[in-house]
Write an enzyme that holds these catalytic residues in place. Structure first.
Site, short mmCIF file in Angstrom:
data_model
loop_
_atom_site.label_atom_id
_atom_site.label_comp_id
_atom_site.label_asym_id
_atom_site.label_seq_id
_atom_site.Cartn_x
_atom_site.Cartn_y
_atom_site.Cartn_z
N TYR A 1 0.83 -1.22 0.00
CA TYR A 1 0.00 0.00 0.00
C TYR A 1 0.86 1.26 0.00
O TYR A 1 1.86 1.36 0.72
CB TYR A 1 -0.96 0.00 1.19
N SER B 1 -13.71 -2.22 -1.11
CA SER B 1 -14.33 -1.33 -2.11
C SER B 1 -15.84 -1.48 -2.17
O SER B 1 -16.42 -1.62 -3.26
CB SER B 1 -13.70 -1.53 -3.50
N CYS B 2 -16.47 -1.41 -1.00
CA CYS B 2 -17.94 -1.48 -0.96
C CYS B 2 -18.57 -0.34 -1.77
O CYS B 2 -19.67 -0.47 -2.30
CB CYS B 2 -18.43 -1.40 0.48
N GLY C 1 -15.21 4.66 -4.80
CA GLY C 1 -15.67 6.03 -5.04
C GLY C 1 -16.47 6.15 -6.34
O GLY C 1 -17.14 7.16 -6.58
N SER D 1 -12.37 5.56 3.51
CA SER D 1 -12.19 7.01 3.66
C SER D 1 -11.48 7.33 4.97
O SER D 1 -11.71 6.67 5.99
CB SER D 1 -13.57 7.70 3.66
N GLY D 2 -10.66 8.36 4.95
CA GLY D 2 -10.02 8.83 6.18
C GLY D 2 -10.77 10.01 6.78
O GLY D 2 -10.29 10.65 7.72
P1 NAP Z 1 -14.35 2.45 -0.93
O1 NAP Z 1 -15.09 2.85 0.28
O2 NAP Z 1 -15.07 1.71 -1.99
O3 NAP Z 1 -13.75 3.74 -1.65
C1 NAP Z 1 -13.16 4.78 -0.94
C2 NAP Z 1 -13.13 5.99 -1.85
O4 NAP Z 1 -14.47 6.46 -2.00
C3 NAP Z 1 -12.28 7.11 -1.30
O5 NAP Z 1 -11.56 7.70 -2.37
C4 NAP Z 1 -13.33 8.06 -0.77
O6 NAP Z 1 -12.93 9.42 -0.85
C5 NAP Z 1 -14.48 7.85 -1.71
N1 NAP Z 1 -15.75 8.21 -1.06
C6 NAP Z 1 -16.28 7.69 0.06
N2 NAP Z 1 -17.45 8.30 0.36
C7 NAP Z 1 -17.64 9.23 -0.59
C8 NAP Z 1 -18.68 10.17 -0.86
N3 NAP Z 1 -19.74 10.28 -0.06
N4 NAP Z 1 -18.56 10.96 -1.95
C9 NAP Z 1 -17.49 10.85 -2.78
N5 NAP Z 1 -16.46 9.98 -2.59
C10 NAP Z 1 -16.55 9.17 -1.50
O7 NAP Z 1 -13.10 1.64 -0.41
P2 NAP Z 1 -11.60 1.43 -0.98
O8 NAP Z 1 -10.76 2.53 -0.45
O9 NAP Z 1 -11.59 1.18 -2.43
O10 NAP Z 1 -11.25 0.08 -0.23
C11 NAP Z 1 -11.35 0.00 1.20
C12 NAP Z 1 -10.21 -0.79 1.76
O11 NAP Z 1 -10.25 -2.10 1.22
C13 NAP Z 1 -8.81 -0.28 1.42
O12 NAP Z 1 -8.38 0.75 2.27
C14 NAP Z 1 -7.99 -1.53 1.60
O13 NAP Z 1 -7.69 -1.69 2.98
C15 NAP Z 1 -8.94 -2.63 1.16
N6 NAP Z 1 -8.70 -3.11 -0.22
C16 NAP Z 1 -8.33 -4.40 -0.41
C17 NAP Z 1 -8.11 -4.89 -1.68
C18 NAP Z 1 -7.70 -6.32 -1.87
O14 NAP Z 1 -7.35 -6.71 -3.00
N7 NAP Z 1 -7.71 -7.13 -0.83
C19 NAP Z 1 -8.28 -4.06 -2.81
C20 NAP Z 1 -8.67 -2.74 -2.58
C21 NAP Z 1 -8.90 -2.28 -1.29
P3 NAP Z 1 -12.47 10.24 0.47
O15 NAP Z 1 -11.12 9.71 0.82
O16 NAP Z 1 -12.45 11.65 -0.04
O17 NAP Z 1 -13.49 10.03 1.53
#
Ligand code: NAP
Length: 299
Positions: A56, A211-212, A216, A264-265
């Site tokens: 990461y 990535s629920c 984004g 999100s952070g």
């Molecule tokens: P996600 O919740 O699908 O996407 C997060 C993104 O959505 C961030 O850029 C966030 O922006 C944005 N977002 C959230 N709420 C929003 C809103 N209301 N309006 C606009 N944008 C919004 O999750 P993800 O980050 O892709 O994945 C979550 C975690 O899963 C990762 O941190 C990682 O630990 C894990 N992961 C695992 C794998 C694997 O292969 N095992 C792959 C990918 C991820 P902001 O930052 O601006 O809030």
């Protein structure tokens, strides 16, 4: 309000129902002190499980997290740390191309590196990040057994594995793999019917859902406009704060009981995700979300 807790397997570990994902940590541009504040914020909400991977942030996230944790090392006792290995990126000069490496030496070296960077003496859970066409299950099992015996890793699991790949690795191990971390969301429903989540249910292990919110993508573009419209409608019906709460509730309603990762952070988005636990969708609302995302009805 505090998040509930759930055992991934009868033999543990027990994690927070929603998990804090740290993939995007370097984008948040936090000082160690500000990161420490964020950690305390989600720990106080009950989000005690933390998801990392060696790669990461181009191999930087674990180290940044460890720097912050060193400011208050006792916080380690309040959290469970997950990390992953098995992907080799060109961000390291010795990797001529991006590839997978699930060899024993790589798994052990990567886990030990994660411990050093995260400023901890053990990982609560280590996952193989992605299925590797050159994966020798005996060799992975050897690495897993040796890490567990050394007390460096408490539990082992996988990520993005098919049911068949999961069964293969499990067949070589004297202890249970406790999770399969999968992309699960209305935007990617493939594992809901391809046997992957069925195997989790059969083995009574809980998947973790990444990535629920589609990373984004849920929030922009025409492709998911019908989904947003349907989510808005259901948001009014159930009195949810925002549409992402419905998506987390949709994921958690799957009978394999996935634990969603928060990406999100931003504090208000973490708090909203946590509150999703109290939202109950009806079966028909669940299928309306499914249909709006896929664009077609059940056969
Ligand atoms: P996600 O919740 O699908 O996407 C997060 C993104 O959505 C961030 O850029 C966030 O922006 C944005 N977002 C959230 N709420 C929003 C809103 N209301 N309006 C606009 N944008 C919004 O999750 P993800 O980050 O892709 O994945 C979550 C975690 O899963 C990762 O941190 C990682 O630990 C894990 N992961 C695992 C794998 C694997 O292969 N095992 C792959 C990918 C991820 P902001 O930052 O601006 O809030």
């Amino acid at each position: 309000m505090s998040v509930s807790r759930l055992a991934l397997h009868a033999q543990g570990p027990t994690f927070s129902r929603l998990i804090m994902g740290y993939w995007r940590l370097m984008e948040w541009q936090l000082s160690p002190a500000a990161l420490l504040d964020l950690m305390k914020y989600h720990l106080d909400l009950g989000v005690t499980t933390i998801d990392h991977a060696d790669i990461y942030g181009g191999y930087q996230c674990e180290e940044a997290f460890g720097h912050a944790l060193r400011l208050e090392p006792s916080l380690r006792d309040r959290m469970e740390i997950v990390s992953k290995c098995g992907i080799a990126l060109t961000a390291k000069p010795e990797h001529a191309l991006n590839h997978y490496n699930t060899g024993k030496a790589h798994i052990i070296a990567s886990a030990e590196d994660s411990l050093r960077k995260l400023a901890t003496d053990h990982l609560d859970l280590l996952l193989i990040h992605r299925p590797d066409p050159l994966m020798d299950a005996d060799e992975v099992a050897d690495a897993f057994i040796s890490l567990k015996q050394a007390g460096k890793v408490k539990h082992l699991g996988v990520s993005n594995f098919s049911a068949r790949q999961f069964e293969l690795l499990q067949s070589r191990l004297p202890f249970p793999l406790v999770t399969n971390q999968l992309e699960i969301s209305p935007l990617n429903q493939s594992t809901t019917l391809d046997g992957t989540l069925d195997l989790c249910q059969q083995l009574r292990i809980k998947p973790m859902a990444w990535s629920c919110l589609g990373g984004g993508r849920l929030f922009d573009g025409q492709e998911y406009a019908p989904l947003r419209t349907e989510l808005e409608q259901i948001r009014h019906e159930v009195g949810a704060q925002n549409i992402e709460q419905l998506v987390y509730a949709w994921v958690m309603m799957l009978p394999s009981q996935p634990l969603p990762l928060i990406g999100s952070g931003k504090r208000e988005r973490i708090a909203a995700a946590v509150a999703a636990e109290s939202i109950a969708l009806t079966r028909q609302q669940w299928f309306r979300i499914r249909k709006a995302a896929l664009g077609y009805d059940v056969p």
